[in-house]
Scaffold this motif. Structure first.
Motif, PDB file in Angstrom:
ATOM      1  N   LEU A   1     -41.787  15.914 -23.961  1.00  0.00           N
ATOM      2  CA  LEU A   1     -40.939  14.427 -24.024  1.00  0.00           C
ATOM      3  C   LEU A   1     -39.763  14.568 -23.050  1.00  0.00           C
ATOM      4  CD1 LEU A   1     -40.730  11.800 -24.978  1.00  0.00           C
ATOM      5  CD2 LEU A   1     -39.565  12.289 -26.840  1.00  0.00           C
ATOM      6  N   ALA A   2     -39.010  15.743 -23.012  1.00  0.00           N
ATOM      7  CA  ALA A   2     -37.885  15.952 -22.048  1.00  0.00           C
ATOM      8  C   ALA A   2     -38.249  15.390 -20.682  1.00  0.00           C
ATOM      9  CB  ALA A   2     -37.399  17.327 -22.219  1.00  0.00           C
ATOM     10  N   GLU A   3     -39.376  16.111 -20.073  1.00  0.00           N
ATOM     11  CA  GLU A   3     -39.965  15.584 -18.826  1.00  0.00           C
ATOM     12  C   GLU A   3     -39.818  14.015 -18.686  1.00  0.00           C
ATOM     13  OE1 GLU A   3     -43.387  16.068 -15.495  1.00  0.00           O
ATOM     14  OE2 GLU A   3     -43.722  16.537 -17.582  1.00  0.00           O
ATOM     15  N   GLN A   4     -40.183  13.282 -19.582  1.00  0.00           N
ATOM     16  CA  GLN A   4     -40.560  11.973 -19.394  1.00  0.00           C
ATOM     17  C   GLN A   4     -38.990  11.225 -19.444  1.00  0.00           C
ATOM     18  OE1 GLN A   4     -43.656  10.181 -19.013  1.00  0.00           O
ATOM     19  NE2 GLN A   4     -44.050  12.654 -19.016  1.00  0.00           N
ATOM     20  N   TYR A   5     -38.034  11.871 -20.087  1.00  0.00           N
ATOM     21  CA  TYR A   5     -36.725  11.341 -19.737  1.00  0.00           C
ATOM     22  C   TYR A   5     -36.319  11.293 -18.435  1.00  0.00           C
ATOM     23  CZ  TYR A   5     -35.643  10.073 -24.605  1.00  0.00           C
ATOM     24  OH  TYR A   5     -35.808   9.508 -26.096  1.00  0.00           O
ATOM     25  N   LEU A   6     -36.462  12.636 -17.898  1.00  0.00           N
ATOM     26  CA  LEU A   6     -35.830  12.917 -16.506  1.00  0.00           C
ATOM     27  C   LEU A   6     -36.750  12.378 -15.646  1.00  0.00           C
ATOM     28  CD1 LEU A   6     -34.756  16.762 -17.145  1.00  0.00           C
ATOM     29  CD2 LEU A   6     -33.219  14.757 -16.908  1.00  0.00           C
ATOM     30  N   ILE A   7     -37.924  12.029 -15.841  1.00  0.00           N
ATOM     31  CA  ILE A   7     -38.786  11.278 -14.750  1.00  0.00           C
ATOM     32  C   ILE A   7     -38.175   9.693 -14.822  1.00  0.00           C
ATOM     33  CG2 ILE A   7     -41.007  10.003 -14.479  1.00  0.00           C
ATOM     34  CD1 ILE A   7     -42.389  12.511 -15.524  1.00  0.00           C
ATOM     35  N   ARG A   8     -37.934   9.217 -15.916  1.00  0.00           N
ATOM     36  CA  ARG A   8     -37.450   7.830 -15.946  1.00  0.00           C
ATOM     37  C   ARG A   8     -36.145   7.878 -15.602  1.00  0.00           C
ATOM     38  NH1 ARG A   8     -37.064   4.302 -21.519  1.00  0.00           N
ATOM     39  NH2 ARG A   8     -35.419   5.796 -21.898  1.00  0.00           N
ATOM     40  N   ALA A   9     -35.176   8.769 -15.698  1.00  0.00           N
ATOM     41  CA  ALA A   9     -33.920   8.854 -15.140  1.00  0.00           C
ATOM     42  C   ALA A   9     -33.960   8.821 -13.460  1.00  0.00           C
ATOM     43  CB  ALA A   9     -33.056  10.007 -15.660  1.00  0.00           C
ATOM     44  N   GLU A  10     -34.917   9.787 -12.956  1.00  0.00           N
ATOM     45  CA  GLU A  10     -35.071   9.756 -11.524  1.00  0.00           C
ATOM     46  C   GLU A  10     -35.445   8.379 -10.885  1.00  0.00           C
ATOM     47  OE1 GLU A  10     -37.671  12.532  -8.266  1.00  0.00           O
ATOM     48  OE2 GLU A  10     -37.334  13.076 -10.227  1.00  0.00           O
ATOM     49  N   ALA A  11     -36.761   7.949 -11.691  1.00  0.00           N
ATOM     50  CA  ALA A  11     -37.046   6.551 -11.115  1.00  0.00           C
ATOM     51  C   ALA A  11     -35.963   5.490 -11.088  1.00  0.00           C
ATOM     52  CB  ALA A  11     -38.289   6.328 -11.963  1.00  0.00           C
ATOM     53  N   ASN A  12     -35.296   5.745 -12.178  1.00  0.00           N
ATOM     54  CA  ASN A  12     -34.089   4.618 -12.312  1.00  0.00           C
ATOM     55  C   ASN A  12     -32.944   4.850 -11.220  1.00  0.00           C
ATOM     56  OD1 ASN A  12     -34.681   2.609 -14.340  1.00  0.00           O
ATOM     57  ND2 ASN A  12     -34.583   3.848 -15.944  1.00  0.00           N
ATOM     58  N   VAL A  13     -32.754   5.988 -10.857  1.00  0.00           N
ATOM     59  CA  VAL A  13     -31.619   5.984  -9.756  1.00  0.00           C
ATOM     60  C   VAL A  13     -32.272   5.369  -8.570  1.00  0.00           C
ATOM     61  CG1 VAL A  13     -30.660   7.780  -8.310  1.00  0.00           C
ATOM     62  CG2 VAL A  13     -30.726   8.183 -10.668  1.00  0.00           C
ATOM     63  N   HIS A  14     -33.507   5.495  -8.258  1.00  0.00           N
ATOM     64  CA  HIS A  14     -34.163   4.793  -6.936  1.00  0.00           C
ATOM     65  C   HIS A  14     -34.097   3.300  -7.305  1.00  0.00           C
ATOM     66  CE1 HIS A  14     -34.811   8.729  -4.710  1.00  0.00           C
ATOM     67  NE2 HIS A  14     -35.070   9.169  -5.927  1.00  0.00           N
ATOM     68  N   LEU A  15     -34.242   3.093  -8.286  1.00  0.00           N
ATOM     69  CA  LEU A  15     -34.430   1.397  -8.821  1.00  0.00           C
ATOM     70  C   LEU A  15     -33.153   1.068  -8.897  1.00  0.00           C
ATOM     71  CD1 LEU A  15     -37.183   1.469 -11.198  1.00  0.00           C
ATOM     72  CD2 LEU A  15     -37.129   0.737  -8.828  1.00  0.00           C
ATOM     73  N   GLY A  16     -32.038   1.609  -8.594  1.00  0.00           N
ATOM     74  CA  GLY A  16     -30.609   1.013  -8.789  1.00  0.00           C
ATOM     75  C   GLY A  16     -30.205   0.902 -10.161  1.00  0.00           C
ATOM     76  N   ASN A  17     -30.704   1.453 -11.102  1.00  0.00           N
ATOM     77  CA  ASN A  17     -30.237   1.392 -12.408  1.00  0.00           C
ATOM     78  C   ASN A  17     -29.571   2.594 -12.894  1.00  0.00           C
ATOM     79  OD1 ASN A  17     -31.784  -1.172 -12.598  1.00  0.00           O
ATOM     80  ND2 ASN A  17     -33.757  -0.046 -13.114  1.00  0.00           N
ATOM     81  N   LEU A  18     -28.496   2.752 -12.362  1.00  0.00           N
ATOM     82  CA  LEU A  18     -27.576   4.200 -12.492  1.00  0.00           C
ATOM     83  C   LEU A  18     -27.134   4.411 -13.863  1.00  0.00           C
ATOM     84  CD1 LEU A  18     -27.805   4.329  -9.329  1.00  0.00           C
ATOM     85  CD2 LEU A  18     -25.433   5.138  -9.681  1.00  0.00           C
ATOM     86  N   GLN A  19     -26.865   3.305 -14.734  1.00  0.00           N
ATOM     87  CA  GLN A  19     -26.383   3.429 -16.118  1.00  0.00           C
ATOM     88  C   GLN A  19     -27.592   3.803 -17.030  1.00  0.00           C
ATOM     89  OE1 GLN A  19     -23.457   3.400 -16.901  1.00  0.00           O
ATOM     90  NE2 GLN A  19     -22.814   3.280 -14.768  1.00  0.00           N
ATOM     91  N   ASN A  20     -28.817   3.068 -16.633  1.00  0.00           N
ATOM     92  CA  ASN A  20     -29.908   3.554 -17.503  1.00  0.00           C
ATOM     93  C   ASN A  20     -30.430   5.204 -17.199  1.00  0.00           C
ATOM     94  OD1 ASN A  20     -30.233   1.061 -18.689  1.00  0.00           O
ATOM     95  ND2 ASN A  20     -31.779   0.323 -17.358  1.00  0.00           N
TER      96      ASN A  20
ATOM     97  N   ARG B   1     -33.279  19.325 -14.449  1.00  0.00           N
ATOM     98  CA  ARG B   1     -34.728  19.902 -14.416  1.00  0.00           C
ATOM     99  C   ARG B   1     -35.062  21.481 -14.341  1.00  0.00           C
ATOM    100  NH1 ARG B   1     -38.988  15.747 -13.539  1.00  0.00           N
ATOM    101  NH2 ARG B   1     -40.055  17.500 -12.617  1.00  0.00           N
ATOM    102  N   ARG B   2     -34.371  21.944 -13.152  1.00  0.00           N
ATOM    103  CA  ARG B   2     -34.553  23.367 -13.106  1.00  0.00           C
ATOM    104  C   ARG B   2     -33.998  23.871 -14.424  1.00  0.00           C
ATOM    105  NH1 ARG B   2     -31.151  27.668  -8.996  1.00  0.00           N
ATOM    106  NH2 ARG B   2     -32.615  29.270  -9.002  1.00  0.00           N
ATOM    107  N   LYS B   3     -33.007  23.629 -15.223  1.00  0.00           N
ATOM    108  CA  LYS B   3     -32.380  24.295 -16.370  1.00  0.00           C
ATOM    109  C   LYS B   3     -33.611  24.056 -17.483  1.00  0.00           C
ATOM    110  CE  LYS B   3     -27.686  24.114 -15.607  1.00  0.00           C
ATOM    111  NZ  LYS B   3     -26.028  23.715 -15.908  1.00  0.00           N
ATOM    112  N   GLU B   4     -34.008  22.823 -17.566  1.00  0.00           N
ATOM    113  CA  GLU B   4     -34.866  22.524 -18.576  1.00  0.00           C
ATOM    114  C   GLU B   4     -36.295  23.088 -18.424  1.00  0.00           C
ATOM    115  OE1 GLU B   4     -35.515  20.468 -22.207  1.00  0.00           O
ATOM    116  OE2 GLU B   4     -33.589  20.682 -21.177  1.00  0.00           O
ATOM    117  N   PHE B   5     -36.971  23.296 -17.339  1.00  0.00           N
ATOM    118  CA  PHE B   5     -38.130  23.433 -17.013  1.00  0.00           C
ATOM    119  C   PHE B   5     -38.519  25.030 -16.544  1.00  0.00           C
ATOM    120  CE2 PHE B   5     -38.240  18.731 -16.815  1.00  0.00           C
ATOM    121  CZ  PHE B   5     -38.411  18.420 -18.166  1.00  0.00           C
ATOM    122  N   PHE B   6     -37.550  25.718 -16.346  1.00  0.00           N
ATOM    123  CA  PHE B   6     -38.004  27.061 -15.664  1.00  0.00           C
ATOM    124  C   PHE B   6     -38.897  27.590 -16.682  1.00  0.00           C
ATOM    125  CE2 PHE B   6     -34.712  28.069 -19.118  1.00  0.00           C
ATOM    126  CZ  PHE B   6     -35.107  29.280 -19.384  1.00  0.00           C
TER     127      PHE B   6
END
Length: 470
Positions: free
Chosen positions: A356-375, A412-417
């Protein structure tokens, strides 16, 4: 290299039932006797499901997916900057020094392990489609599982080698001379397979075991695929689907519990039952943890350790351990706690593939590119909160887009090493692979972003072109 099945065998699927383990060489797999396979293995739901069980057992034994020394986890980890090689084995050194020769036998095992898996699931798909004896429920389940595993395997192949042959049948003569397909074609098939899997798989896990993919595993892998393709809206959509299903999934407060069998953070795992013996430990634990008689063949690098900067991060506390060798304190991954267990008792840890942790960081990265920085900040803070480190919303609520992306890469480096080559794939995605030129003893070249197509495979198939730089 030995054939997986010798030229006289007609019991391909029966070998799956018993999960025969051997050195893989995809192009030498002979066409099985379909009269036997259709009339025996696919004559009932029970035996057909047993054949699929053989595929999962094979995942635990196959080079690319078993978490051992010739797996994506280890070799792609060496290629990036999280590990330092302690072994003198030249095949390992080549990966660590970014100087892989096309004749490297470990690279061949990685490639062949992937294509061995592709062959197996293609055979499952063909026989399921041709069977009149199976129930519709079983047909849907097996098709969904097989397409998921095929997509998973090709996603690894494309990230390691770039353009690869896209094989969708068991036609030996056709496959043996198949050329490489371009990346859009392969990625399109990955998406099609995963979208089909979402329609075919169940929502829940059979018997509570998270070792067979369900709908959400397919969504999680599709979220990763869209992230790699920079399809930000789709990545956000599918990761949200998984995150929102909190009946099955949650971030575990205690990081020591994350890699346990069937943990609530697990979306898909591989069980050590594939040993087919009394061994009940993971290959990752056996590889990374020092024993009483020997040290691991790689340790965590100074570059990796320096990133923590005295932070009391629970990932450092619980997922990194140390030992002393020749008076030096060395550090190793300690996500898996069991180095060896031949008791034949309960299996306490499964190899984690999707969590699940990966899904949070996937969504975070996607939201940065979508302009949703607070999300995006909120999702990154979920991971940081679990690690008990300072939240971005408190320390830097007005963080810039570029800073937040850099923070996500670091998280991501710290979480998925020591997990599935995430760091290697991330450096390429973020267009930062050039930093590998700073590794000690490296021979980094820009063309090293792809592994070489194994020379043995090119000798057998003249249509296989080589990647640049090899």
């Amino acid at each position: 290299m030995k054939n997986i099945f010798n030229k006289n065998t007609t019991l391909f699927f029966l070998s799956l039932l018993f999960s025969v383990s051997a050195c893989e060489d995809f192009v030498e797999v002979e066409v099985p006797n379909y009269k036997i396979t259709s009339e025996t293995v696919f004559s009932s739901d029970e035996t057909a499901h047993s054949a699929m069980t053989g595929v999962y057992n094979r995942l635990f034994n196959s080079s690319f997916s078993n978490g051992g020394s010739r797996s994506v986890t280890f070799l792609a980890g060496l290629t990036a900057d999280n590990f330092t090689v302690t072994s003198s084995t030249f095949q390992i050194l080549e990966f660590g020094e970014n100087a892989i020769d096309a004749s490297n036998s470990w690279n061949l095992d990685l490639w062949a392990g992937c294509y061995n898996m592709v062959y197996m699931v293609n055979a499952i798909l063909e026989n399921v489609a041709n069977s009149n004896a199976l129930s519709e429920k079983t047909k849907k389940s097996l098709e969904g599982q097989a397409k998921f595993i095929r997509a998973f395997t090709y996603l690894n192949l494309t990230n390691l080698y770039g353009e690869v042959p896209l094989l969708l049948s068991t036609d030996y003569h056709k496959n043996a001379t198949a050329p490489r397909n371009n990346l859009p074609t392969v990625f399109n098939q990955i998406i099609v397979d995963l979208e089909d899997a979402i329609l075919l798989l169940e929502n829940d896990y059979a018997n509570g075991e998270r070792t067979r993919p369900n709908v959400y595993a397919a969504m999680a892998l599709l979220a990763r695929t869209h992230l790699y393709l920079e399809n930000w809206e789709q990545a956000e959509y599918y990761s949200s689907k998984v995150i929102d299903h909190d009946v099955l999934y949650r971030l575990l407060k205690d990081t020591n519990d994350v890699f346990l069998a069937n943990s609530e953070e697990a979306i898909w795992q591989i069980s050590p039952l594939g040993w087919g013996s009394s061994f009940t430990h993971t290959n990752e634990g056996n590889l990374f943890i020092p024993s009483t008689t020997s040290n691991p063949i790689a340790i965590l690098s100074e570059s990796f350790l320096n990133q923590w900067m005295d932070q009391e991060d629970l990932r450092l506390t619980n997922w990194v351990a140390s030992f002393t060798s020749d008076g030096k304190i060395l550090f190793y991954p300690y996500k898996y706690k069991i180095q060896y267990d031949a008791s034949g008792g309960r299996i306490n840890e499964y190899s984690m593939v999707l969590r699940l942790a990966e899904q949070y960081l996937i969504r975070a990265e996607a939201n940065v590119h979508l302009g949703n920085l607070q999300n995006a900040i909120a999702d990154v803070d979920k991971i940081r909160e679990r690690a008990e480190i300072t939240l971005i919303s408190e320390s830097n609520p007005h963080i810039s887009e570029s800073e937040l992306l850099e923070t996500i890469l670091q998280e991501r480096r710290k979480e998925f090493f020591a997990e599935w080559g995430h760091r290697w794939f991330d450096l390429k995605r973020f267009r930062k692979s050039f930093i590998l030129s700073q590794k000690p003893n490296t021979d980094w070249q820009e063309t090293d972003i792809w592994y070489p197509i194994p020379s043995n495979e090119r000798l057998k198939n003249p249509k296989l072109t080589q990647n640049d730089g090899y």
